[in-house]
Design a protein around this motif. Structure first.
Motif, mmCIF file in Angstrom:
data_model
loop_
_atom_site.group_PDB
_atom_site.id
_atom_site.type_symbol
_atom_site.label_atom_id
_atom_site.label_comp_id
_atom_site.label_asym_id
_atom_site.label_seq_id
_atom_site.Cartn_x
_atom_site.Cartn_y
_atom_site.Cartn_z
ATOM 1 N N UNK A 42 0.777 -1.227 0.000
ATOM 2 C CA UNK A 42 0.000 0.000 0.000
ATOM 3 C C UNK A 42 0.811 1.281 0.000
ATOM 4 N N UNK A 43 2.121 1.144 -0.089
ATOM 5 C CA UNK A 43 2.984 2.335 -0.074
ATOM 6 C C UNK A 43 3.808 2.420 -1.358
ATOM 7 N N UNK A 44 4.342 3.599 -1.595
ATOM 8 C CA UNK A 44 5.191 3.785 -2.755
ATOM 9 C C UNK A 44 6.585 3.217 -2.488
ATOM 10 N N UNK A 45 7.252 2.883 -3.577
ATOM 11 C CA UNK A 45 8.619 2.406 -3.452
ATOM 12 C C UNK A 45 9.509 3.554 -2.980
ATOM 13 N N UNK A 46 10.375 3.273 -2.011
ATOM 14 C CA UNK A 46 11.203 4.328 -1.440
ATOM 15 C C UNK A 46 12.668 3.939 -1.404
ATOM 16 N N UNK A 47 13.497 4.956 -1.472
ATOM 17 C CA UNK A 47 14.941 4.775 -1.437
ATOM 18 C C UNK A 47 15.386 4.336 -0.049
#
Length: 125
Positions: A42-47
């Motif tokens: 449910x979350x965006x891909x993050x660094x």
């Protein structure tokens, strides 16, 4: 194409450690900036972290500073992410990514051209 293959994911208790590996191949791999990203449901891909071609420059997300360490072994065409003191919020699919060298390590998903299939990391409480 720069095939990237992640390994090392699994289930670990909070406070534990895991080491992820990303194996690359070819001349291109050794000339790339390598990065680790993660994506929770449910979350965006993050660094998460990145490392320069020489390994002399690294970058980390604030949420993992002091707990995660990125490194690379050019002789083995492998990049590692050592994850210590894992927290439940670290649960995600972790992806390895690569791009051509820059003078800095980008943290935006759009700045990376090549991606692995991902490896699941689950941290239980």
């Amino acid at each position: 194409q720069v095939p990237l293959v992640e390994s090392g994911g699994g289930l670990v208790q909070a406070g534990g450690s895991l080491r992820l590996s990303c194996t690359t191949s070819g001349r291109t791999a050794s000339s790339s900036i390598m990065g680790w990203f993660r994506q929770a449901p449910g979350k965006e891909r993050e660094f998460v972290a990145g490392i320069s071609r020489s390994g002399s420059m690294t970058s980390y997300a604030d949420s993992v500073k002091g707990r995660f360490t990125i490194s690379r072994d050019s002789a083995k065409d492998t990049v590692y992410l050592q994850m210590n003191n894992l927290k439940t919020e670290d649960t995600a699919v972790y992806y390895c990514a690569a791009r051509q060298p820059l003078y800095y390590i980008p943290s935006n998903v759009r700045d990376y051209r090549y991606w692995g299939q991902g490896t699941q990391v689950t941290v239980s409480s």
